[in-house]
Design a protein around this motif. Structure first.
Motif, short mmCIF file in Angstrom:
data_model
loop_
_atom_site.label_atom_id
_atom_site.label_comp_id
_atom_site.label_asym_id
_atom_site.label_seq_id
_atom_site.Cartn_x
_atom_site.Cartn_y
_atom_site.Cartn_z
N ASN A 109 4.66 -0.62 -2.24
CA ASN A 109 3.83 -0.18 -1.11
C ASN A 109 4.43 -0.66 0.22
O ASN A 109 4.43 0.07 1.21
CB ASN A 109 2.40 -0.69 -1.25
CG ASN A 109 1.58 0.15 -2.22
OD1 ASN A 109 1.88 1.32 -2.43
ND2 ASN A 109 0.55 -0.43 -2.81
N LEU A 146 -0.32 3.03 -7.66
CA LEU A 146 0.01 2.14 -6.53
C LEU A 146 -1.24 1.74 -5.75
O LEU A 146 -1.21 0.78 -4.97
CB LEU A 146 1.05 2.79 -5.61
CG LEU A 146 2.45 2.90 -6.24
CD1 LEU A 146 3.36 3.74 -5.37
CD2 LEU A 146 3.05 1.52 -6.50
N SER A 166 -5.72 7.47 -3.45
CA SER A 166 -4.40 8.04 -3.19
C SER A 166 -4.67 9.45 -2.65
O SER A 166 -5.54 10.15 -3.17
CB SER A 166 -3.65 8.07 -4.52
OG SER A 166 -2.62 9.01 -4.50
#
Ligand code: GLU
Length: 304
Positions: free
Chosen positions: A231, A208, A271
């Motif tokens: 997101n 993501l 992340s």
């Protein structure tokens, strides 16, 4: 950026503040966790790793897994998905029932329990072996074939998951659950029982930060536009009825779970996964949010 040094400094600062909150106990097996656990792991899009504390210890990711089931269902079902579940913040607790009545069985979003139960139903319709196929999706995404459901936790939740049973029954009465109720609940409890370390969690969610492409599978999981939407949903709906507060303090899309984990994404950068089991009144990791607020402030890495 020397993330490790920043982690250390923030952890030291936080160690002087009392960690308020309680470990989740409505799922009996979750209450056995040591409340003092604290782990952090950040993975950059260049796959550099930074960690601190109990970052290699497995914990129950609970609702964080809802982002993974949503991603898989979105891949399989496409835009039709949004006929069955909305994209609005609920402003209510994760397991609230009353909105479903006014909304005719359509959950406000896919990250509250009702929404994740509908997503489970969609996956069951698409998959030949739903639990096995979903686990394979997660393992491939994270480049880690050792990721497992935890039967102890799934069984513990099944024995006490009366509100989830109520949610799924109510939605079935409105025609928004197509499969057998017991099968949907079994899939959902297993989904929530997945265990990961902070290291595994940050790597699993790296797709993501990479606009939908898993660096481990070396394959596109979602197109750019779908990845943006996941997101966006995390930003607006990832923290139950505290999503506004998380956005305000941390400024990143993310998702929490009642196991005390939080994962947050900085698109095109990193992340990060944090684990601290004591939950605040809204069901989010107390120290996890404090840590991320200080971290994004210190590194000036909010998306806003
Ligand atoms: N399995 C949990 C439940 O359904 C997930 C809750 C959460 O992490 O938000 O209550």
């Amino acid at each position: 950026m020397n993330y490790k040094k920043i982690f250390k400094k923030i952890a030291e600062d936080l160690s002087t503040i009392k960690d308020k909150g309680e470990v989740a106990n409505y799922i009996p097996e979750l209450s056995t966790i040591d409340p003092a656990k604290f782990g952090i792991h950040l993975t950059t899009v260049h796959q550099e790793d930074y960690c601190l504390g109990d970052s290699e210890e497995k914990f129950s990711i609970q609702s964080i897994a809802k982002v993974l089931s949503l991603s898989f269902a979105y891949q399989l079902e496409g835009e039709n998905l949004w006929n069955r579940v909305g994209v609005e913040p609920s402003g209510t607790a994760f397991n609230a029932l009353f909105q479903l009545e006014t909304d005719q069985g359509i959950p406000r979003n896919p990250l509250i329990n009702s929404g994740a139960l509908v997503i489970s139903d969609i996956l069951i319709t698409h998959l030949d072996n739903p639990k096995e196929d979903f686990l394979k999706f997660v393992r491939d995404l994270s480049g880690n074939q050792s990721i497992e459901f935890c039967q102890r936790i799934a069984t513990s939740e099944k024995a006490t998951g009366h509100r989830n049973a109520a949610l799924v029954n109510l939605m079935k009465s409105y025609g928004n659950i197509k499969n057998n109720i017991d099968e949907v609940l079994d899939f959902y409890f297993n989904l929530c029982s997945i265990e990961m370390t902070c290291n595994e969690l940050s790597k699993t969610f790296l797709f993501l930060a990479e606009y939908g492409t898993s660096p481990f599978k070396k394959e596109r999981i979602l197109c750019k536009s779908k990845s943006k939407r996941i997101n966006a949903i995390m930003q607006l709906c990832g923290f139950y009825d505290e999503a506004g507060e998380f956005s305000f303090k941390v400024g990143l899309p993310g998702k929490s779970g009642v196991g005390g984990g939080i994962v947050a994404i900085y698109p095109n950068k990193y992340s990060i996964a944090v684990w601290s089991p004591k939950l605040n009144k809204k069901g989010n990791s107390n120290k996890g949010i404090q840590f991320l607020e200080l971290f994004t402030t210190e590194t000036e890495s909010s998306i806003f």
